[in-house]
Design an enzyme around this catalytic site. Structure first.
Site, PDB file in Angstrom:
ATOM      1  N   HIS A 171       0.817  -1.234   0.000  1.00 42.93           N
ATOM      2  CA  HIS A 171       0.000   0.000   0.000  1.00 42.93           C
ATOM      3  C   HIS A 171       0.844   1.275   0.000  1.00 42.93           C
ATOM      4  O   HIS A 171       0.288   2.371  -0.120  1.00 42.93           O
ATOM      5  CB  HIS A 171      -0.946   0.016   1.203  1.00 42.93           C
ATOM      6  CG  HIS A 171      -1.987  -1.061   1.167  1.00 42.93           C
ATOM      7  ND1 HIS A 171      -2.912  -1.178   0.142  1.00 42.93           N
ATOM      8  CD2 HIS A 171      -2.263  -2.094   2.013  1.00 42.93           C
ATOM      9  CE1 HIS A 171      -3.688  -2.220   0.366  1.00 42.93           C
ATOM     10  NE2 HIS A 171      -3.311  -2.800   1.496  1.00 42.93           N
ATOM     11  N   ASP A 208      -2.355 -10.590  -2.513  1.00 49.94           N
ATOM     12  CA  ASP A 208      -2.983 -10.136  -1.255  1.00 49.94           C
ATOM     13  C   ASP A 208      -4.466  -9.857  -1.520  1.00 49.94           C
ATOM     14  O   ASP A 208      -4.863  -9.545  -2.654  1.00 49.94           O
ATOM     15  CB  ASP A 208      -2.271  -8.858  -0.786  1.00 49.94           C
ATOM     16  CG  ASP A 208      -2.728  -8.393   0.589  1.00 49.94           C
ATOM     17  OD1 ASP A 208      -2.084  -8.757   1.581  1.00 49.94           O
ATOM     18  OD2 ASP A 208      -3.743  -7.658   0.664  1.00 49.94           O
ATOM     19  N   HIS A 210      -6.089  -7.323  -0.703  1.00 51.22           N
ATOM     20  CA  HIS A 210      -6.311  -5.901  -1.021  1.00 51.22           C
ATOM     21  C   HIS A 210      -5.538  -5.483  -2.267  1.00 51.22           C
ATOM     22  O   HIS A 210      -4.449  -5.993  -2.535  1.00 51.22           O
ATOM     23  CB  HIS A 210      -5.851  -5.025   0.148  1.00 51.22           C
ATOM     24  CG  HIS A 210      -6.519  -5.338   1.449  1.00 51.22           C
ATOM     25  ND1 HIS A 210      -5.956  -6.173   2.394  1.00 51.22           N
ATOM     26  CD2 HIS A 210      -7.700  -4.917   1.959  1.00 51.22           C
ATOM     27  CE1 HIS A 210      -6.775  -6.268   3.443  1.00 51.22           C
ATOM     28  NE2 HIS A 210      -7.844  -5.520   3.207  1.00 51.22           N
ATOM     29  N   ASP A 298      -4.773 -12.920   3.389  1.00 52.53           N
ATOM     30  CA  ASP A 298      -6.077 -12.374   3.806  1.00 52.53           C
ATOM     31  C   ASP A 298      -7.185 -12.768   2.834  1.00 52.53           C
ATOM     32  O   ASP A 298      -8.345 -12.399   3.031  1.00 52.53           O
ATOM     33  CB  ASP A 298      -6.023 -10.851   4.045  1.00 52.53           C
ATOM     34  CG  ASP A 298      -5.039 -10.113   3.175  1.00 52.53           C
ATOM     35  OD1 ASP A 298      -4.549 -10.697   2.177  1.00 52.53           O
ATOM     36  OD2 ASP A 298      -4.768  -8.933   3.464  1.00 52.53           O
TER      37      ASP A 298
HETATM   38  C1  SP5 Z   1      -1.191  -5.268   3.910  1.00 52.55           C
HETATM   39  C2  SP5 Z   1      -2.670  -5.260   4.154  1.00 52.55           C
HETATM   40  O1  SP5 Z   1      -3.302  -6.324   4.080  1.00 52.55           O
HETATM   41  N1  SP5 Z   1      -3.244  -4.098   4.519  1.00 52.55           N
HETATM   42  C3  SP5 Z   1      -4.641  -4.016   4.732  1.00 52.55           C
HETATM   43  C4  SP5 Z   1      -5.075  -2.789   5.431  1.00 52.55           C
HETATM   44  C5  SP5 Z   1      -6.542  -2.801   5.709  1.00 52.55           C
HETATM   45  N2  SP5 Z   1      -6.891  -1.863   6.709  1.00 52.55           N
HETATM   46  C6  SP5 Z   1      -8.233  -1.448   6.853  1.00 52.55           C
HETATM   47  C7  SP5 Z   1      -9.184  -2.573   6.974  1.00 52.55           C
HETATM   48  C8  SP5 Z   1     -10.611  -2.134   7.136  1.00 52.55           C
HETATM   49  C9  SP5 Z   1     -11.314  -3.410   7.456  1.00 52.55           C
HETATM   50  N3  SP5 Z   1     -12.702  -3.359   7.653  1.00 52.55           N
HETATM   51  C10 SP5 Z   1     -13.053  -4.723   7.975  1.00 52.55           C
HETATM   52  C11 SP5 Z   1     -14.444  -5.011   8.287  1.00 52.55           C
HETATM   53  C12 SP5 Z   1     -14.486  -6.457   8.739  1.00 52.55           C
HETATM   54  N4  SP5 Z   1     -15.763  -6.839   9.191  1.00 52.55           N
HETATM   55 ZN    ZN Z   2      -4.161  -7.229   2.479  1.00 55.05          ZN
END
Ligand code: SP5
Ligand code: ZN
Length: 356
Positions: A171, A208, A210, A298
């Site tokens: 990111h 990943d 994301h 993830d």
């Molecule tokens: C490296 C990596 O995997 N970074 C991910 C960062 C995500 N951060 C914010 C996540 C917001 C998650 N909301 C989750 C709702 C679950 N019910």
């Molecule tokens: Zn991630």
């Protein structure tokens, strides 16, 4: 007998701890925790196929080839500046209260930034989940060294090496960080393969959950680095603002970025279909450097912040599909937050890649 797989890891990440993020407005322990890397390391140590090593120091130069010096300065000094200013008692992680969005200036010319680096934080950090503590700078530097050392092992002849990077990296963009990431470990490796490894074409495969917005931004106009990402559709998932299928690069990088946004609950069949398209693109691009994998777990069905449906044996299948390219591979750890399954998932991916 097939030789051991090098695993590069450092204890520096242990001091990047006590992190918090916001969930529904409430502070919770950050999902990105030291226990993640400890779980993976312990699973790999319990298996005879790996050889463990510490990273060698590569200095700031490979980081500065990818990130702006003023962003490094903030990651390095925000914590100590906050302490010196009495802005924190040191017991809580540092999170900015004010973010400098692109819309802030409008037609204005901004006159400057505060001298104290903790007051500059919101000009470089894009979310509230990526705090700074005393050990952040050392951990982020070590994660880069871990990634570069793993890359060196592969250039030195290992068909596969694993960099157990923590914090993760994908990111982090040229002058902006967030998403639990400070420096973009995979992008730094790709750029280093171009400059020091004298490669002409490097491919990064990002699996990943994301979208790797940072990696995509860094190589958007670059024809010499192919960026391919499979991830949860940003229409419902972090980082929300990039990773749509229409984003394919520009200029010399036109067609050299590709995104596969996936629906919720995607299982290995749907995932493998998208992956096959990405792998065909890697083959057609014909990289002359090892493949760099941004590996997040993830995508796992029980991940607490994901909604895809991969199961533990599916990571071996992903490894086999990638391994069929016959390319040397540098695997770099990104996300994955189901701590009890991380070790098994990493073992499966690496086993599949190795062909065992
Ligand atoms: C490296 C990596 O995997 N970074 C991910 C960062 C995500 N951060 C914010 C996540 C917001 C998650 N909301 C989750 C709702 C679950 N019910
Ligand atoms: Zn991630």
């Amino acid at each position: 007998m097939t030789s051991s797989i090098p695993v590069v890891r450092s204890d520096a990440h242990l001091a990047h701890a006590g992190l918090i993020e916001l969930a529904g407005g409430r502070p919770i322990p950050c999902w990105e925790s030291p226990e993640r890397a400890l779980a993976i390391e312990s699973a790999l140590r319990g298996d005879g196929r790996f050889v463990f090593e510490a990273p060698t120091e590569h200095g700031r130069e490979p980081i500065l080839a990818v990130h702006d010096a003023d962003m490094l300065d903030v990651v390095e000094h925000a914590w100590t500046d906050a302490l010196a200013a009495g802005a924190t008692d040191g017991s809580q992680p540092l999170i900015p209260d004010t973010y400098l969005l692109g819309a802030y200036p409008g037609g204005m010319a901004l006159g400057g930034l505060p001298a104290s680096r903790h007051l500059q934080l919101g000009a470089y950090l894009f979310d509230t989940a990526t705090p700074i503590v005393a050990g952040t700078w050392g951990a982020a530097r070590a994660a880069v060294d871990v990634a570069l050392t793993a890359a060196q092992r592969v250039l030195g002849g290992a068909p596969l090496a694993y960099g157990l990077c923590r914090p993760p990296g994908h990111h982090a963009a040229r002058g902006m960080f967030g998403g639990y990431c400070y420096f973009n470990n995979a992008a730094i490796v790709a750029e280093w393969l171009r400059r020091d490894g004298e490669a002409r074409r490097v491919a990064i495969l990002d699996i990943d959950y994301h979208h790797g917005n940072g990696t995509q931004q860094l190589f958007w106009e670059r024809g010499d680095v192919l960026y391919l990402s499979l991830h949860a559709d940003p229409a419902r998932a972090y980082p929300y603002f990039s990773g749509y299928a229409s984003e394919t690069g520009a200029g010399e990088g036109a067609g050299k970025t590709r995104n596969w946004p996936l629906p919720a609950f995607t299982r290995i069949d749907g995932y493998a279909t998208a992956l096959a398209e990405a792998l065909a693109m890697v083959g057609a691009y014909a990289p002359d450097a090892p493949l760099v994998i941004s590996a997040g777990f993830d995508t796992f069905e029980r991940d607490p912040i994901g909604d895809l449906g991969l199961r533990t044996p599916d990571y071996a299948e992903i490894g086999r599909l990638v391994g069929a390219l016959g390319m040397p591979v540098i695997v770099l750890q990104e996300g994955g937050y189901a701590i009890d399954a991380l070790g098994a998932n990493a073992l499966e991916l690496l086993s599949g890649l190795r062909g065992t």
